[in-house]
Design a protein around this motif. Sequence first.
Motif, short mmCIF file in Angstrom:
data_model
loop_
_atom_site.label_atom_id
_atom_site.label_comp_id
_atom_site.label_asym_id
_atom_site.label_seq_id
_atom_site.Cartn_x
_atom_site.Cartn_y
_atom_site.Cartn_z
N PRO A 88 0.35 3.95 -6.41
CA PRO A 88 -1.06 3.60 -6.25
C PRO A 88 -1.93 3.84 -7.48
CG PRO A 88 -0.54 5.61 -5.05
CD PRO A 88 0.76 5.05 -5.52
N LEU A 144 -8.16 7.75 -6.22
CA LEU A 144 -7.90 6.66 -5.28
C LEU A 144 -8.96 6.53 -4.22
CD1 LEU A 144 -4.08 7.31 -4.74
CD2 LEU A 144 -5.09 5.43 -6.05
N GLY A 145 -9.44 7.66 -3.71
CA GLY A 145 -10.41 7.65 -2.62
C GLY A 145 -10.37 8.97 -1.89
N ASP A 148 -10.19 7.65 3.82
CA ASP A 148 -9.75 6.32 3.36
C ASP A 148 -8.26 6.13 3.64
OD1 ASP A 148 -12.28 5.68 2.40
OD2 ASP A 148 -11.83 6.39 0.37
N PHE A 149 -7.48 7.16 3.31
CA PHE A 149 -6.04 7.05 3.53
C PHE A 149 -5.71 7.04 5.03
CE2 PHE A 149 -1.77 9.22 3.82
CZ PHE A 149 -1.05 8.09 3.48
N PHE A 206 -6.16 3.64 6.11
CA PHE A 206 -5.07 2.82 5.56
C PHE A 206 -3.84 2.88 6.46
CE2 PHE A 206 -1.14 2.66 3.04
CZ PHE A 206 -1.27 1.45 2.37
N HIS A 231 -10.48 2.79 -3.98
CA HIS A 231 -9.49 1.74 -4.21
C HIS A 231 -8.70 1.35 -2.96
CE1 HIS A 231 -10.12 1.69 -8.53
NE2 HIS A 231 -10.00 3.01 -8.55
N PHE A 232 -9.08 1.87 -1.81
CA PHE A 232 -8.25 1.58 -0.64
C PHE A 232 -8.46 0.17 -0.10
CE2 PHE A 232 -7.16 6.01 -0.72
CZ PHE A 232 -5.86 6.00 -0.22
N CYS A 279 -3.83 0.48 -8.88
CA CYS A 279 -5.30 0.46 -8.80
C CYS A 279 -5.98 0.69 -10.15
CB CYS A 279 -5.77 1.52 -7.80
SG CYS A 279 -5.21 1.20 -6.11
N LEU A 302 -5.68 -1.43 -1.86
CA LEU A 302 -4.40 -1.01 -1.29
C LEU A 302 -4.17 -1.67 0.07
CD1 LEU A 302 -4.49 2.75 -2.30
CD2 LEU A 302 -2.95 1.00 -3.20
N ASN A 303 -5.22 -1.83 0.86
CA ASN A 303 -5.09 -2.54 2.14
C ASN A 303 -4.70 -4.00 1.93
OD1 ASN A 303 -5.69 -0.70 4.38
ND2 ASN A 303 -7.69 -0.47 3.42
#
Length: 550
Positions: free
Chosen positions: A14, A75-76, A80-81, A84, A31-32, A18, A35-36
Motif C-alpha cells: 500500500p 495511508l489513513g 479507514d482500514f 476497507f 488513501h483508502f 498510494c 485502495l478500495n
Amino acid sequence: MAWYDSAVFYHIYPLGLCGCPHDNNGETGAHFDKLNEWAEHAKRIGCNAIYIGPLFESGSHGYDTTDYRLVDRRLGTNDDFKQFVKNCHANDVKVIVDGVFNHTGRDFFAFQDIKQNRENSRYKDWYCNVNFWGNNEYNDGFSYDNWGGYNLLAKLNLWNPEVKNYHLETVKFWVDEFDIDGIRLDAADVLDFGFMKELRSFCNGLKPDFWLMGEVIHGDYSRWANNDMLHSVTNYELHKGLYSGHNDHNYFEIAHTIKRLNGIVGDKKLYTFCDNHDVARIYSKLNNKAHMYNVAILVYTVPGIPSIYYGSEFGIPGNKENGSDWNLRPDLNLADFNEKDELPALYTTLGHLKQRFPELTYGDYRELYLTTGQFAFARCLDGRAVVTALNNADNGAHMEINLPIGANKAVNLLTIDQITEVQEDTCTDDVTAKAWGNARNELLDKAGQLVGASGEIRYKAEDIRKALEALETGADFGQAVWNLFGNLNDTMNNMHRVIGEFEQTMHKQERNSVAAGGDCTGGESLEIRDGKLIVDLPANKGVVVYLTNE
C-alpha cells in the motif's frame, strides 16, 4: 473446505501503490479511497482475497514497525482500514495483513526505553543479545541482533513470554478491531518454531479458517507448512523456475520443481507467485515478454494458491536500483490501464476458472508431456480432468498427449466464451476474414441442403400416411405403395449423404480453426484421437483444456 484452499490473492504493497512518502514525517494521509478502488479491480479480475501489507505504523518502508496497533498514518486511520475490510467482505473478498513479529523499528516503544534506560530498562530482554559494551552505526552505546545485517530492524526475543503474549494480543486486536482473515508472517524462515506453534493454536480459537502463511525463501517447506504451524509458505522455489525455465527454454526445470515440491508438502498448498514486493517484476525478468502468457497460466493451474502482485497483470516492468526496492513498489493509477487488454483478460479468465473448476484446487497432479519447449500436465478429480498444455518455443508446436482419463471431447477453457468474437471481430486481416467467411458460407450451404433433405423426408411421410389410409379404406393399396417407395430409397440415400457431408464440414472447421483464424485469439487446435489429446499451439502460447466424456 476452507476458503483459502481455492483462494486467488491480489497482493498490494500500500505505501507504494498510494505514492506515500518513503519516510514517515508524521503527516496523516487519506488513501483508502484508492485502495478500495484497487480492491474492486481485484474482485473483477477474479481474485477473492487480498494480501495488503505492510500496513501498520512504521518509520520508512513498513517493516520497521513502530506501532503494531495503528494503521500507518501515511495511508489513513484505523477506521479507514476497518471500513476497507468491511467493503472487501461485502464483496466476498478476504483480507490478510503482514505480521512483522521477528523485529521492530528503532522507534518502537520497547527499543526507545532501552535507549533511554539502558541496563535499567524493563524491556532489555525483549530483544536478542543486547550488549551494553558494544556500539553500532547509530552510536547507541550498545549493540543487538538484527535482521539481515540491518540495525534498523532490531530482532525481538520470541523466547520471552512477554514478547510472545504481546504479539498474541496484537493479533487478537487485529481480529477484534478489523476482522482480518489471516496473517502473512514476515521473515518466517527465521522465526522461532515454538512461537509459530503457539500462534497457530491461538489463532485456531480466534476465528474459523483463520489463515497463516509464512515468508520462507529456501529449504524444506514442510518444516513450516504443516498441521502444527503454518497453513502455507511462499513458493520461492517455483518462482525461480517460472522465469529461468522460460528464459532457458527448459520446461524440465519447472516440471522437476513441481514434482519435488509435491513430494515434500503433500496436500499443503503453497503460496504461488511470479513476483512480489521484494523481487524484480516478472516482465523485467523474462527475456521474451511473450512468455508472460504461459507464466500466468502456470501460476493458476499448478498445485498451489495463486497470487498476483499489483500491476503485474498489466505487464509493468520493475527492477531494483542501487539497492532500493521502491521501483518494485510503484505508485499506480487504475485509470491508466485497461482490464480488457490481453494479459489482464487472461488473468481474469484464469481467476474465474479457478473458482469454477475444483480440479484446479483439489485435483491430483499428473505430468503428461515434457520436452524442453513443451509441457503438459493434468489436474484430475473424480473422473474429470483439466489439462494445461504449454509451448515456449518461437514457432508452433504439435503435441500428442496421452489422455489422463477416458474422454471424447476437449474444450478450450481460455477461449470457449470468445468463439463468436473471434469469428466476427478479432480476425481483421483480409486472408483471415476470407477464410472465416468461406468456412461460414460452406456450413450455411450444407445446412441448407440438410433442411432441404429433411423436407423431402417430411414429404414422403405424407405419402406413408396416404398409403395407410388407402389400406384402411380398401382403395388401390398397391398403387399407393408403388407411389410411396418409387423414390423413397433415393431420398433416404440423399438424406444420409447430406448429413454426412454436414458433419464432415463441421469437424473440418473445428480442426482447422487455427489455419482459418491466423493469429486470432483462440487459434489453438484441439482434437481427441486414438486415446490422445492432439494439441497444436502457436508460438509462446498455452491452453487450458477441460476433458469430458459426453
